[in-house]
Design an enzyme around this catalytic site. Sequence first.
Site, PDB file in Angstrom:
ATOM      1  N   ASP A  98     -34.940  23.431  -0.900  1.00  0.00           N
ATOM      2  CA  ASP A  98     -35.862  22.403  -0.451  1.00  0.00           C
ATOM      3  C   ASP A  98     -35.264  21.733   0.785  1.00  0.00           C
ATOM      4  O   ASP A  98     -34.073  21.406   0.799  1.00  0.00           O
ATOM      5  CB  ASP A  98     -36.023  21.350  -1.566  1.00  0.00           C
ATOM      6  N   ASP A 199     -40.385  19.927   2.545  1.00  0.00           N
ATOM      7  CA  ASP A 199     -41.018  18.773   1.918  1.00  0.00           C
ATOM      8  C   ASP A 199     -41.887  17.996   2.923  1.00  0.00           C
ATOM      9  O   ASP A 199     -41.426  17.690   4.029  1.00  0.00           O
ATOM     10  CB  ASP A 199     -39.898  17.867   1.391  1.00  0.00           C
ATOM     11  N   GLU A 256     -44.875  22.136   2.880  1.00  0.00           N
ATOM     12  CA  GLU A 256     -45.742  21.321   2.028  1.00  0.00           C
ATOM     13  C   GLU A 256     -46.610  20.486   2.963  1.00  0.00           C
ATOM     14  O   GLU A 256     -46.102  19.695   3.743  1.00  0.00           O
ATOM     15  CB  GLU A 256     -44.917  20.412   1.115  1.00  0.00           C
ATOM     16  N   HIS A 329     -43.609  20.470  -9.514  1.00  0.00           N
ATOM     17  CA  HIS A 329     -42.928  19.320 -10.122  1.00  0.00           C
ATOM     18  C   HIS A 329     -43.653  17.994  -9.881  1.00  0.00           C
ATOM     19  O   HIS A 329     -43.203  16.960 -10.361  1.00  0.00           O
ATOM     20  CB  HIS A 329     -41.505  19.242  -9.572  1.00  0.00           C
ATOM     21  N   ASP A 330     -44.737  18.023  -9.101  1.00  0.00           N
ATOM     22  CA  ASP A 330     -45.491  16.791  -8.830  1.00  0.00           C
ATOM     23  C   ASP A 330     -46.830  16.761  -9.558  1.00  0.00           C
ATOM     24  O   ASP A 330     -47.627  15.841  -9.342  1.00  0.00           O
ATOM     25  CB  ASP A 330     -45.793  16.669  -7.328  1.00  0.00           C
TER      26      ASP A 330
HETATM   27  C1  GLC Z   1     -42.933  15.747  -1.890  1.00  0.00           C
HETATM   28  C2  GLC Z   1     -42.178  16.120  -3.138  1.00  0.00           C
HETATM   29  C3  GLC Z   1     -42.186  14.957  -4.077  1.00  0.00           C
HETATM   30  C4  GLC Z   1     -41.515  13.784  -3.398  1.00  0.00           C
HETATM   31  C5  GLC Z   1     -42.146  13.490  -2.040  1.00  0.00           C
HETATM   32  C6  GLC Z   1     -41.247  12.614  -1.211  1.00  0.00           C
HETATM   33  O1  GLC Z   1     -44.275  15.543  -2.111  1.00  0.00           O
HETATM   34  O2  GLC Z   1     -42.711  17.289  -3.691  1.00  0.00           O
HETATM   35  O3  GLC Z   1     -41.569  15.249  -5.299  1.00  0.00           O
HETATM   36  O4  GLC Z   1     -41.591  12.655  -4.194  1.00  0.00           O
HETATM   37  O5  GLC Z   1     -42.349  14.652  -1.280  1.00  0.00           O
HETATM   38  O6  GLC Z   1     -40.118  13.336  -0.810  1.00  0.00           O
END
Ligand code: GLC
Length: 557
Positions: A98, A199, A256, A329-330
């Site tokens: 990540d 991320d 992402e 994981h979210d």
């Molecule tokens: C992304 C991650 C998440 C995190 C956010 C801030 O969306 O997947 O888990 O809280 O970024 O880094």
Amino acid sequence: MIKDIRKQAIVYQIYPKSFCDSNNDGHGDIQGIISKLDYIKDLGVNTIWLSPIFESPNFDNGYDISDYQKINPEYGTLENVDQLINEAHKRGIKVVFDLVVNHSSHQHEWFKNSISSKSSKYRDYYIWRDGKEGKEPNNWGALFGGSAWTYDEKTNQYYLGLFSPQQPDLNWENPNLRKEVYKMMKWWLNRGIDGFRMDVISLISKPQNFPDGKLKKGSQYAAFHPLVSNGPRIHEFLQEMRNEVLNQFDTISIGEASAVTLDEARKYASLDRSELDMVFQFEHMDLDGGESFKWNDRKINVVELKQCLSKWQTGMEGKAWNTLFFSNHDQPRVVSRLGDEGQYREKSAKMLATCFYLMKGTPFIFQGDELSMTNTTFKNIDEVRDLESINAYHDFVENKMFTSDQMLRYISLKGRDNARLPMQWNDGIYGGFSEAKPWIKCNDNASVINAEDQLSRADSVYHYFKKLIELRQSKNVFIDGKYELINELDENVYAYLRTDENETILIVCNFTDQKIKFDCDFECSEVLIRNDENSTFINDSMLNPYETIVLKKSINY
Ligand code: GLC
Ligand code: CA
């Protein structure tokens, strides 16, 4: 074999904190991951993505990094990482880390330095602004609550933290910052990792006038996403990263990108690989959202789901590359969200995997989905660990928008901790994740849903996933074939075709717990996979509850 990494990869996402605890301190670790590589390999996966394992004060479970080149000791050491890379490569598994560079932790040396004085060399690594009439520079709210700006008394300015004050945003306008990031990425690639999941990468280029946004209903703050996502220099930055770093190695890159449009995604994930290899878009994940963000009990409507996914499938066709995912994981567990947690748990989990993973794009499996792991019920806010859920609970309850019972129910349905409960390896204490009490509670169904049981049963979800992956990898039509939705307005069944110059495949999925008739004009020559031994679909067009069946079309010469 096909060379293009995008077409070949089957990615398994590991949430290290909850995957496997090798030294029984209640916290997953790298040795734990190494001990399960054979399990992952056996599933047919060829790439693993690890959520962050770097040094972090853990306000957001490692998505707040205080040193990008150090490992959080709870996970192990750098030597353990080398060993992991080595052991994974021996098994033909690529390793993706990540990359969290929209923001760092407020405890990163850069930030400590930046906040120390206006003349610090690192001041400009972050985003500092003067207040406006004694207030924040603009009205953006942070994703995890409160204002996106935090006031620093000493230097009398505000810094931006789009997620929380513990996650100050890095200033990508600064070429020195960008150089440091690229240097760090190269350091990891030289160490042997194969790429990055980036991320919230669509947020790194901020509009430099920092405009006010439209206030959210019942709030003093505006959502920043529409203003910051896909900002003015985003493509320039990613092309620079491609040239400076990604092209120097044989990499896989996944961005992402929440709030991304189709047009933007075609640039991010263009087939010419000028930026990233693929992006996660979240439109289908947001279908059950609403005015109070995700905190509600809305269900995803199947017609809307089909329209949304089909838009992305056809919109990216021939131009850019999709990711196929319905959990991470979210997100809550997919079987709880779209399938059935009860009688049809295994069957619906198989149906959902078939539906998503036979589309065009790179499949992502989140740990435990291959076992049909479910959501849990949070009975008390003390059981919740996630910053997002805890802050939202207090906000909504204090503002009397929801009662605490309501909020706990919504957190149980939609909260991020559902996905973060310990992996269920066997029916032992703590599901075989650890012998010590884990950092977060275990789901109480580990005695029923666990890897040991599923490995021993030929009809399990695990074995179905394995067959499904094998099938997908064995036919070019699943990789390069076109996608075509055939029943847009049917509220119960999701059915689509994949077609290339050699064959046509029909994928049929019943999203309900009812018997449903589904007529379609399709002469079948072969059943490729199905989740129901008693299926009568070929004879009478009837689908059993949550049935899925994949058929090859006969060719008439
Ligand atoms: C992304 C991650 C998440 C995190 C956010 C801030 O969306 O997947 O888990 O809280 O970024 O880094
Ligand atoms: Ca441990």
